[in-house]
Design a protein around this motif. Structure first.
Motif, PDB file in Angstrom:
ATOM      1  N   TRP A  40       0.813  -1.214   0.000  1.00 49.18           N
ATOM      2  CA  TRP A  40       0.000   0.000   0.000  1.00 49.18           C
ATOM      3  C   TRP A  40       0.852   1.271   0.000  1.00 49.18           C
ATOM      4  N   PHE A  75      -7.812   6.700   2.053  1.00 47.63           N
ATOM      5  CA  PHE A  75      -6.945   7.530   1.215  1.00 47.63           C
ATOM      6  C   PHE A  75      -7.750   8.628   0.558  1.00 47.63           C
ATOM      7  N   ASN A  82      -2.167   8.119   1.051  1.00 43.08           N
ATOM      8  CA  ASN A  82      -2.549   7.181   2.109  1.00 43.08           C
ATOM      9  C   ASN A  82      -2.702   7.973   3.398  1.00 43.08           C
TER      10      ASN A  82
END
Length: 149
Positions: A40, A75, A82
């Motif tokens: 991520w 997000f 993020n």
């Protein structure tokens, strides 16, 4: 600003569509090395555990992705920053360190999922470390990994 003198922490996304503030004194961050966080965030996810309320502006630009039974990754829908990890069972918001306007005064306090950390990097800081199994055992008890050890 430093963690000792700030009365409200602020931050936001890259494009400025989402902003946050919190009155809670925060001074510690930790690193998560789990495979989902690394995918991520393109590396270890540096996070600040928040126990009090977070005030948001631009909430309509926050997208949530349910990445597991117990968590959402949140997000900015405009720029992709993020912003935070949300623990569903506890309601805990875990903010991305990089979203804070002022990062002076923060100290790295721990690393979790150390058993999933790839060998290509190592932090020099001497911190508390926990394996994935230890993290799951601790969260089952409703504790904060930053408070361990």
């Amino acid at each position: 600003m430093s963690a000792e003198t700030v009365s409200a922490w602020t931050g936001g996304c890259l494009c400025g569509s989402v902003r946050f503030s919190l009155a809670e004194e925060v001074a510690r961050f930790s690193a998560c090395h789990c495979s989902m966080c690394r995918r991520w965030s393109s590396g270890p996810f540096l996070v600040v555990h928040v126990h009090g309320p977070v005030t948001w502006t631009g909430e309509e630009h926050i997208s949530r992705y349910r990445s597991s039974e117990w968590a959402e990754r949140c997000f900015c829908s405009r720029c992709g920053t993020n912003l935070f990890y949300f623990l569903i069972p506890t309601g805990e918001t875990i903010l991305s360190l990089g979203t804070f306007d002022d990062q002076d005064g923060f100290t790295m306090s721990g690393q979790i999922f150390i058993d999933e950390k790839p060998p290509g990097y190592t932090f020099a800081n001497d911190t508390k470390t926990m394996t994935g199994a230890e993290v799951f055992a601790m969260y089952g008890a409703g504790s904060d990994p930053d408070d361990a050890g």
